[in-house]
Design an enzyme around this catalytic site. Structure first.
Site, short mmCIF file in Angstrom:
data_model
loop_
_atom_site.label_atom_id
_atom_site.label_comp_id
_atom_site.label_asym_id
_atom_site.label_seq_id
_atom_site.Cartn_x
_atom_site.Cartn_y
_atom_site.Cartn_z
N HIS A 1 6.78 34.15 56.70
CA HIS A 1 7.92 34.87 56.12
C HIS A 1 8.04 34.71 54.61
CE1 HIS A 1 9.91 35.73 60.04
NE2 HIS A 1 9.29 34.62 60.40
N LYS B 1 23.52 38.91 50.48
CA LYS B 1 22.31 38.23 50.95
C LYS B 1 22.36 36.83 50.36
CE LYS B 1 19.80 41.47 48.92
NZ LYS B 1 18.69 41.87 49.74
N ARG B 2 21.47 35.92 50.82
CA ARG B 2 21.42 34.61 50.20
C ARG B 2 21.25 34.74 48.68
NH1 ARG B 2 21.29 29.94 53.57
NH2 ARG B 2 20.98 28.86 51.59
N LYS C 1 15.85 37.27 44.23
CA LYS C 1 16.60 38.44 44.73
C LYS C 1 17.37 39.13 43.60
CE LYS C 1 17.14 36.36 49.36
NZ LYS C 1 16.52 37.31 50.31
N THR D 1 15.74 42.57 55.63
CA THR D 1 16.19 43.25 56.84
C THR D 1 17.57 43.86 56.59
OG1 THR D 1 16.89 41.07 57.62
CG2 THR D 1 14.88 41.99 58.57
N LYS E 1 19.51 47.61 57.66
CA LYS E 1 20.86 47.74 58.22
C LYS E 1 21.71 48.70 57.41
CE LYS E 1 20.34 42.98 59.71
NZ LYS E 1 20.55 41.57 59.32
C1 26Q Z 1 11.86 24.69 55.26
C2 26Q Z 1 11.73 23.32 55.18
C3 26Q Z 1 12.83 22.52 54.90
C4 26Q Z 1 14.08 23.10 54.73
C5 26Q Z 1 14.20 24.50 54.82
C6 26Q Z 1 13.09 25.28 55.06
C7 26Q Z 1 13.25 26.74 55.17
C8 26Q Z 1 14.30 27.27 55.91
C9 26Q Z 1 14.48 28.61 56.01
C10 26Q Z 1 12.37 27.62 54.57
C11 26Q Z 1 12.55 29.00 54.68
C12 26Q Z 1 13.61 29.49 55.41
C13 26Q Z 1 13.90 30.91 55.58
C14 26Q Z 1 13.19 31.89 55.10
C15 26Q Z 1 13.60 33.30 55.27
O1 26Q Z 1 14.70 33.60 55.71
N1 26Q Z 1 12.73 34.24 54.93
C16 26Q Z 1 13.07 35.66 55.06
O2 26Q Z 1 12.61 36.10 56.32
C17 26Q Z 1 13.05 37.42 56.58
C18 26Q Z 1 12.61 37.77 57.99
O3 26Q Z 1 11.23 37.94 58.05
C19 26Q Z 1 12.48 38.39 55.55
O4 26Q Z 1 13.02 39.65 55.79
C20 26Q Z 1 12.85 37.93 54.14
O5 26Q Z 1 12.20 38.75 53.19
C21 26Q Z 1 12.44 36.48 53.96
O6 26Q Z 1 12.88 36.01 52.69
#
Ligand code: 26Q
Length: 803
Positions: free
Chosen positions: A354, A544-545, A550, A652, A656
């Site tokens: 991702h 969004k976050r 972004k 995503t 929406k």
């Molecule tokens: C990893 C290790 C330690 C702490 C946190 C994490 C961590 C947690 C969540 C790393 C990444 C995430 C989340 C990533 C994320 O949400 N990516 C998004 O995924 C969506 C679904 O595929 C995409 O549409 C977005 O573009 C992408 O940013």
């Protein structure tokens, strides 16, 4: 008004009253809204349970392959409307409650969001679970039952403050504890050679216990299981210690276990690299893999048939230790040889990536990994030596071999989870076409060369049940009138709208629905923030976050430039605009938090300035979450998808918004590109550098200072922010943030500013032609049905899982 008798509603009402009395323990007169909420859920749940058991029976009988979706995050939101919609019981529930003076939508507000995820990745997992059930695919989601999910965001004097969210405080009527499904999870200890065999003797153990939540598919076709693990100590209290007076020590094991499932890591990139995170990852992965093996052995009795009966999909690398765990179980417990174990593992596992952001790629310090999971470390070494041997065999040079290695040898040695997942999977997919291409050409280029054919694309999707039918009933009704009901079962049937996009009456109806949604949102935001919004203004939304890539900052700087223009030329015929921002910042992400404060500072100044009065308003919506998204997205006219090209894997939210009739202003990034291809260039506003151009500019020495100083509007806006125009109480608050733009501007805000501002003027030009805008909105709705997660899941099923 006389309500026509509806036997189903009457049956439901009788059941609710019975549940209220016999399970909630209240009579009608004593019942509080919460009691009614619980009664409504439990009554509906009986229906769900019957179908759940029926689905389970069907799965056993069919004896086919099951899908296992392993994800550290499931960002579900509320479940009541989901269940009612998919069972076709919304009207019935409304009617059953109305007789008792209760309003269904008010009761729904009592349900807390299940926010067991950060953002896109977690929400995708939730959409996938719903689509798997809707497509009648037997599937289990596996994750952690966090006691505190995503934090609640409070905005205090413009600053983000994080508060714990206690979603389980009033109990959770959707879950079932499964005490009989418990597994031991080990950490540390030593590895003992025992003749030919090897045994791991962990120093610590905790117990994982399953909590199951039913996931109802569209029209109740199938009910699948979301299985979340909770942790407890094997020995919850050591009585000997307690009696000897060591009251805390006696409870230490239970506290250690509790801490495993206590919190979701609230960062959506830059992994914290903390031991507890790795412990969480192994905890839920091991429990899930043990559960999968137990089920497989019980039904099939032979681990060799695992790949025919189980497809395990890893949602990013967070469960990547699964590769080593499966190998360990096959080798140490089932006594298979390495080669056979590796073949079974690879044929069973798929991995979804991702992100390409280097700081978001997970890796663990080798000493930590070795101490916590000594046997897995040995297995990873064994995998690595074979993978590297294959790389040498095809003549790869040292640089390529070290790019492939599961161990990062630079400086402190680290285990690379993405390389482990890549090697251990038969399929590695990206989440949008551009992202998948970039995987091949950048981060995974050497692994792609070694294993050509593994990388494939599965463009993300969203469930049209939650993101159209449930969140926008007004639009859904209008669409049914216009093109019939076929789109309810197949979102791609929305293309029928293209033929009637020019119909002025339809355009007006859809505009009326949009206006009603904006009025409702305005009322809600008035309650939340005190700010009054004009529902006839253009609602321009970026939710969004908060992350620098972004580029909420690009939007804010352009807002300041626009504010300047409006003040300089108040006589002009400005398009009234409402700028809506929302999103959470990782607690440790300094610049993201500062951007939230800036949005609030800009909002305060602009909203209080009578000279722009009716023309421009800025709102930061606190605590953006799934339930707020369900109110905001149907009310948006313009969707901001403005990441630096090459950095947003897919997005995503973009899907929406378009599905709800907003036009997109966006870069050629992630799935925006595919949205543009489908809705047509005339129905989307694209601006900015392409991913190739971004890379080229970086390679050729990018000079943001020259760009900023060369654009009067941009320069003035950046200087105003930098000099404290929006922060008179602390004039240097944003000096550092703006210096970052002058001196490095990694996300190329300066490079894209001019074309972004021009694109915004183009938006205004289009908005002035309301007929044309409505037509574009209809073409958006018509052509984004393809971005249904039903289509995405059907592709996973056919190409990766073979179910
Ligand atoms: C990893 C290790 C330690 C702490 C946190 C994490 C961590 C947690 C969540 C790393 C990444 C995430 C989340 C990533 C994320 O949400 N990516 C998004 O995924 C969506 C679904 O595929 C995409 O549409 C977005 O573009 C992408 O940013």
């Amino acid at each position: 008004m006389q309500i026509s008798p509806n036997p189903e509603a009457e049956l439901l009402e009788a059941r609710i009253l019975d549940v209220l009395r016999h399970r909630v323990g209240k009579d009608e007169r004593a019942a509080k809204p919460h009691d009614w909420f619980n009664a409504a859920v439990l009554a509906l749940r009986d229906d769900v349970i019957d179908r759940w058991m029926e689905s389970t029976r069907k799965t056993y009988e069919a004896d086919g392959k099951r899908v296992y979706y392993l994800s550290l995050e499931f960002l579900i939101g509320r479940l009541l409307r989901d269940a009612m919609t998919n069972l076709g019981l919304v009207r019935e529930m409304e009617q059953a409650l109305r007789g008792h003076g209760l309003d269904l939508s008010a009761l729904e507000e009592l349900e807390p969001d299940a926010a067991l995820g950060n953002g896109g990745l977690g929400r995708l997992a939730a959409c996938f679970m719903e689509s798997l059930a809707s497509l009648d695919i037997p599937a289990y989601g596996y994750g952690i039952r966090y006691v505190n999910g995503m934090f609640r965001q409070r905005v205090d004097d413009g600053w983000q403050v994080e508060l714990p969210e206690t979603w389980l405080a009033h109990g959770n009527p959707w879950e079932f504890e499964r005490r009989e499904s418990s597994y031991r999870i080990g950490y540390g200890g030593e590895v003992i050679a025992d003749g030919d065999a090897v045994a791991w003797r962990p120093a610590e153990q905790v117990e994982a216990t399953a909590f199951d939540t039913p996931v109802v598919g569209w029209r109740g076709k199938r009910v699948n299981t979301l299985r979340l693990w909770s942790a407890s100590a094997l020995d919850p209290i050591r009585l000997d210690a307690f009696n000897a007076g060591d009251h805390l020590g006696a409870l230490a094991d239970q506290m250690r276990a509790d801490s495993l499932v206590r919190v979701l890591y609230p960062a959506d990139s830059s992994p914290a690299g903390q031991e507890l995170r790795l412990r969480q990852e192994y905890f839920f992965t091991s429990a899930s893999i043990q559960d999968i093996f137990r089920r497989h052995m019980q039904h099939h009795g032979d681990v060799r048939t695992l790949p025919d009966k189980a497809a395990i999909q890893l949602n990013d690398t967070h469960p990547a230790v699964a590769v080593a765990e499966i190998m360990r179980i096959l080798i140490d417990i089932h006594a298979l040889g390495y080669d056979e174990a590796w073949d079974i593992t690879q044929r069973t596992v798929g991995y979804t990536n991702h992100t390409l952001l280097p700081e978001a790629l997970e890796s663990w310090p080798l000493p930590l990994f070795e101490r916590l999971l000594p046997r897995h470390m040995q297995i990873i070494y064994a995998i690595n030596s074979r993978v590297l041997r294959e790389a040498r065999k095809i003549g790869m040079d040292d640089a390529e071999v070290s790019a492939i290695s599961l161990i990062d040898e630079g400086g402190d040695r680290r285990v690379r989870m993405a390389n482990l997942a890549f090697a251990g999977a038969h399929s590695v997919n990206g989440v949008a076409a551009l992202h998948t291409d970039l995987m091949k050409s950048t981060v995974f280029s050497s692994l792609h060369k070694l294993y050509p054919g593994k990388i494939n694309n599965k463009t993300n999707g969203v469930t049209p049940r939650r993101w159209l039918q449930q969140c926008n009933p007004g639009l859904t009704a209008t669409l049914r009138d216009a093109i019939g009901d076929a789109f309810l079962d197949d979102a791609e049937q929305l293309v029928a709208l293209n033929a009637v996009a020019g119909d002025a009456i339809l355009g007006e109806r859809i505009a009326e629905v949009k206006r009603a949604n904006k009025v409702a949102l305005a009322a809600h935001l008035k309650d939340l923030t005190g700010i009054r919004l004009n529902p006839d203004a253009l609602f321009d939304v970026q939710v969004k976050r908060i992350h620098e890539y972004k580029r909420q900052l690009l939007n804010l700087v352009e807002t300041v430039a626009l504010y300047d223009q409006i003040r300089s030329h108040p006589e002009r015929d400005w398009v009234p605009r409402v700028k809506i921002f929302g999103g959470k910042a990782a607690s440790s992400y300094h610049n993201a938090k500062l951007i939230i404060k800036l949005a609030n500072d800009i909002a305060r100044r602009i909203n209080a300035d009578p000279s722009v009065g009716g023309v421009l308003k800025v709102v930061f919506v606190p605590n953006y979450n799934v339930s707020l998204a369900e109110r905001i997205i149907p009310a948006a006219d313009l969707s901001e998808q403005i990441s630096t090209a090459g950095m947003e894997a897919s997005g995503t939210g973009n899907m929406k918004f378009a599905l709800n009739g907003a036009l997109t202003i966006g870069t050629l990034d992630g799935a925006n590109i595919e949205i543009k291809d489908r809705v047509g260039d005339e129905n989307i506003v694209i601006f900015g550098l392409t991913a190739d151009e971004v890379a080229a500019q970086r390679a050729n020495g990018y000079d943001p200072r020259a760009l900023i100083e060369g654009n009067r509007e941009l320069h003035q806006a950046v200087e105003a922010i930098s000099l404290g125009v929006f922060s008179p109480d602390d004039p240097h608050r944003y000096t550092g943030l703006m210096d970052g733009l002058y001196n490095s501007d990694w996300f190329m805000l300066a490079a894209d500013f001019e074309s972004y501002a021009a694109a915004q003027r183009d938006v205004e030009r289009r908005w002035r032609d309301q007929q044309g805008w409505r037509k574009s909105a209809i073409h958006n709705i018509a052509n984004v049905g393809w971005f249904s997660s039903d289509r995405t899941i059907a592709e996973y099923a056919k190409d990766i899982w073979k179910v």
